[in-house]
Structures are given as C-alpha cells and as structure tokens.
Design a protein around this motif. Sequence first.
Motif, PDB file in Angstrom:
ATOM      1  N   GLN A   1      -6.074  17.394   6.413  1.00  0.00           N
ATOM      2  CA  GLN A   1      -7.065  18.083   7.234  1.00  0.00           C
ATOM      3  C   GLN A   1      -8.462  17.557   6.952  1.00  0.00           C
ATOM      4  N   ALA A   2      -9.315  17.697   7.917  1.00  0.00           N
ATOM      5  CA  ALA A   2     -10.708  17.290   7.745  1.00  0.00           C
ATOM      6  C   ALA A   2     -11.292  17.967   6.502  1.00  0.00           C
ATOM      7  N   GLY A   3     -12.032  17.187   5.739  1.00  0.00           N
ATOM      8  CA  GLY A   3     -12.600  17.674   4.491  1.00  0.00           C
ATOM      9  C   GLY A   3     -11.724  17.426   3.279  1.00  0.00           C
ATOM     10  N   GLY A   4     -10.505  17.007   3.526  1.00  0.00           N
ATOM     11  CA  GLY A   4      -9.571  16.763   2.438  1.00  0.00           C
ATOM     12  C   GLY A   4      -9.725  15.395   1.808  1.00  0.00           C
ATOM     13  N   SER A   5      -8.814  15.101   0.890  1.00  0.00           N
ATOM     14  CA  SER A   5      -8.870  13.850   0.130  1.00  0.00           C
ATOM     15  C   SER A   5      -7.503  13.182   0.098  1.00  0.00           C
ATOM     16  N   LEU A   6      -7.534  11.878  -0.038  1.00  0.00           N
ATOM     17  CA  LEU A   6      -6.342  11.079  -0.274  1.00  0.00           C
ATOM     18  C   LEU A   6      -6.696   9.957  -1.218  1.00  0.00           C
ATOM     19  N   ARG A   7      -5.703   9.502  -1.960  1.00  0.00           N
ATOM     20  CA  ARG A   7      -5.884   8.341  -2.821  1.00  0.00           C
ATOM     21  C   ARG A   7      -4.862   7.291  -2.440  1.00  0.00           C
ATOM     22  N   LEU A   8      -5.364   6.170  -1.961  1.00  0.00           N
ATOM     23  CA  LEU A   8      -4.498   5.056  -1.615  1.00  0.00           C
ATOM     24  C   LEU A   8      -4.337   4.136  -2.811  1.00  0.00           C
ATOM     25  N   SER A   9      -3.144   3.564  -2.919  1.00  0.00           N
ATOM     26  CA  SER A   9      -2.878   2.582  -3.965  1.00  0.00           C
ATOM     27  C   SER A   9      -2.411   1.288  -3.324  1.00  0.00           C
ATOM     28  N   CYS A  10      -2.726   0.194  -3.971  1.00  0.00           N
ATOM     29  CA  CYS A  10      -2.279  -1.125  -3.528  1.00  0.00           C
ATOM     30  C   CYS A  10      -1.701  -1.824  -4.752  1.00  0.00           C
ATOM     31  N   ALA A  11      -0.397  -1.958  -4.760  1.00  0.00           N
ATOM     32  CA  ALA A  11       0.288  -2.601  -5.879  1.00  0.00           C
ATOM     33  C   ALA A  11       0.500  -4.069  -5.559  1.00  0.00           C
ATOM     34  N   ALA A  12       0.091  -4.915  -6.479  1.00  0.00           N
ATOM     35  CA  ALA A  12       0.209  -6.356  -6.286  1.00  0.00           C
ATOM     36  C   ALA A  12       1.312  -6.911  -7.166  1.00  0.00           C
ATOM     37  N   SER A  13       1.985  -7.903  -6.664  1.00  0.00           N
ATOM     38  CA  SER A  13       3.004  -8.600  -7.453  1.00  0.00           C
ATOM     39  C   SER A  13       2.939 -10.075  -7.117  1.00  0.00           C
ATOM     40  N   GLY A  14       3.571 -10.861  -7.957  1.00  0.00           N
ATOM     41  CA  GLY A  14       3.583 -12.298  -7.749  1.00  0.00           C
ATOM     42  C   GLY A  14       2.623 -13.029  -8.663  1.00  0.00           C
ATOM     43  N   ARG A  15       1.427 -12.498  -8.776  1.00  0.00           N
ATOM     44  CA  ARG A  15       0.430 -13.074  -9.663  1.00  0.00           C
ATOM     45  C   ARG A  15      -0.478 -11.967 -10.154  1.00  0.00           C
TER      46      ARG A  15
ATOM     47  N   GLU B   1       0.829  -1.202   0.000  1.00  0.00           N
ATOM     48  CA  GLU B   1       0.000   0.000   0.000  1.00  0.00           C
ATOM     49  C   GLU B   1       0.866   1.255   0.000  1.00  0.00           C
ATOM     50  N   SER B   2       0.317   2.310  -0.548  1.00  0.00           N
ATOM     51  CA  SER B   2       0.972   3.619  -0.526  1.00  0.00           C
ATOM     52  C   SER B   2      -0.098   4.693  -0.621  1.00  0.00           C
ATOM     53  N   GLY B   3       0.315   5.938  -0.364  1.00  0.00           N
ATOM     54  CA  GLY B   3      -0.596   7.064  -0.521  1.00  0.00           C
ATOM     55  C   GLY B   3      -1.151   7.619   0.767  1.00  0.00           C
ATOM     56  N   GLY B   4      -0.838   6.983   1.882  1.00  0.00           N
ATOM     57  CA  GLY B   4      -1.316   7.500   3.160  1.00  0.00           C
ATOM     58  C   GLY B   4      -0.597   8.776   3.544  1.00  0.00           C
ATOM     59  N   GLY B   5      -1.080   9.410   4.597  1.00  0.00           N
ATOM     60  CA  GLY B   5      -0.451  10.636   5.062  1.00  0.00           C
ATOM     61  C   GLY B   5      -1.338  11.397   6.004  1.00  0.00           C
ATOM     62  N   LEU B   6      -0.966  12.650   6.229  1.00  0.00           N
ATOM     63  CA  LEU B   6      -1.709  13.540   7.106  1.00  0.00           C
ATOM     64  C   LEU B   6      -2.512  14.515   6.259  1.00  0.00           C
TER      65      LEU B   6
ATOM     66  N   GLY C   1       0.093  -2.199   5.307  1.00  0.00           N
ATOM     67  CA  GLY C   1      -0.695  -1.076   5.784  1.00  0.00           C
ATOM     68  C   GLY C   1      -0.062   0.272   5.518  1.00  0.00           C
ATOM     69  N   THR C   2      -0.898   1.288   5.432  1.00  0.00           N
ATOM     70  CA  THR C   2      -0.438   2.660   5.279  1.00  0.00           C
ATOM     71  C   THR C   2      -1.254   3.543   6.217  1.00  0.00           C
ATOM     72  N   GLN C   3      -0.593   4.445   6.905  1.00  0.00           N
ATOM     73  CA  GLN C   3      -1.238   5.270   7.912  1.00  0.00           C
ATOM     74  C   GLN C   3      -1.955   6.446   7.271  1.00  0.00           C
ATOM     75  N   VAL C   4      -3.195   6.638   7.678  1.00  0.00           N
ATOM     76  CA  VAL C   4      -3.976   7.814   7.288  1.00  0.00           C
ATOM     77  C   VAL C   4      -4.365   8.552   8.569  1.00  0.00           C
ATOM     78  N   THR C   5      -3.993   9.814   8.633  1.00  0.00           N
ATOM     79  CA  THR C   5      -4.322  10.628   9.790  1.00  0.00           C
ATOM     80  C   THR C   5      -5.070  11.873   9.333  1.00  0.00           C
ATOM     81  N   VAL C   6      -6.241  12.080   9.900  1.00  0.00           N
ATOM     82  CA  VAL C   6      -7.071  13.226   9.534  1.00  0.00           C
ATOM     83  C   VAL C   6      -7.165  14.145  10.747  1.00  0.00           C
ATOM     84  N   SER C   7      -6.689  15.361  10.573  1.00  0.00           N
ATOM     85  CA  SER C   7      -6.714  16.323  11.675  1.00  0.00           C
ATOM     86  C   SER C   7      -7.972  17.180  11.608  1.00  0.00           C
ATOM     87  N   SER C   8      -8.436  17.586  12.773  1.00  0.00           N
ATOM     88  CA  SER C   8      -9.666  18.389  12.823  1.00  0.00           C
ATOM     89  C   SER C   8      -9.361  19.877  12.706  1.00  0.00           C
TER      90      SER C   8
END
Length: 124
Positions: free
Chosen positions: A13-27, A6-11, A117-124
């Motif tokens: 602010q409330a109301g904002g957006s994030l896009r997480l990605s999950c890259a698969a390998s092996g099959r 996984e990637s794309g997590g971060g900090l 896992g990737t951490q997502v933190t949303v601040s108020s």
Amino acid sequence: QVQLVESGGGLVQAGGSLRLSCAASGRTISTYAMGWFRQAPGKEREFVAAIGWSDDSTYYADSVKGRFTISRDNAASTVYLQMNSLNPEDTAVYYCAARNGRLVFTQTSKYEYWGQGTQVTVSS
C-alpha cells in the motif's frame, strides 16, 4: 559473466516499504558498480539508484532521493534497495544491473549485466 537475480518485489500500500535484493553469481561483485533501474508499463527503463565500490559512493534519481537507499554486501555478493514511503508512481518492474569498474552511470547502456526484474506494485 555475472548472473543477477532480483527478489523482494510485491504488492504494498502507499506509504509502505519494500526491500529488494539482487544476488549475484559467477564472479565477485566487489569490482563492479551496481545499479537499480525500473520500467513502468509503456515507459522507458529509468535510472533509480547506483552504488560504486563502497557505500560512500551512492547516487539517486531525484524522484526517489530521501526515500530509497541502495547498499551492498560484497561478501554476500548482494545489492539491496530499501524503498520507503512508496507511492503508486513507484509501480514498475525493478531491474538490477552491473558494470565492471568503479564509475557509476545513470544510462542503461553503460551496464553490461542485467537481472530478469522483480515487480513492485503500490496501491493507493
């Protein structure tokens, strides 16, 4: 074996957006149902969204319905989670998961492969 990263997590602010990605390998993931789960401190891992073999087969937890969108690009072996209108209750570690087959489930026990896992933190 399928490896998920996984990637794309971060900090954000409330109301904002994030896009997480999950890259698969092996099959190739074209025959795998894919899911996103999250785990907040002191809480159990919970279902967020899942997608079957095509974008027409998507499922969401009530808490994220209308705000999050799951999608997949089989050619790129990647699954995405677009998260809009984030609020502090969305703060968690987000995990990508895969299971061999067409059906999707909300239970963690149904999924065979997990990312770190990737951490997502949303601040108020």
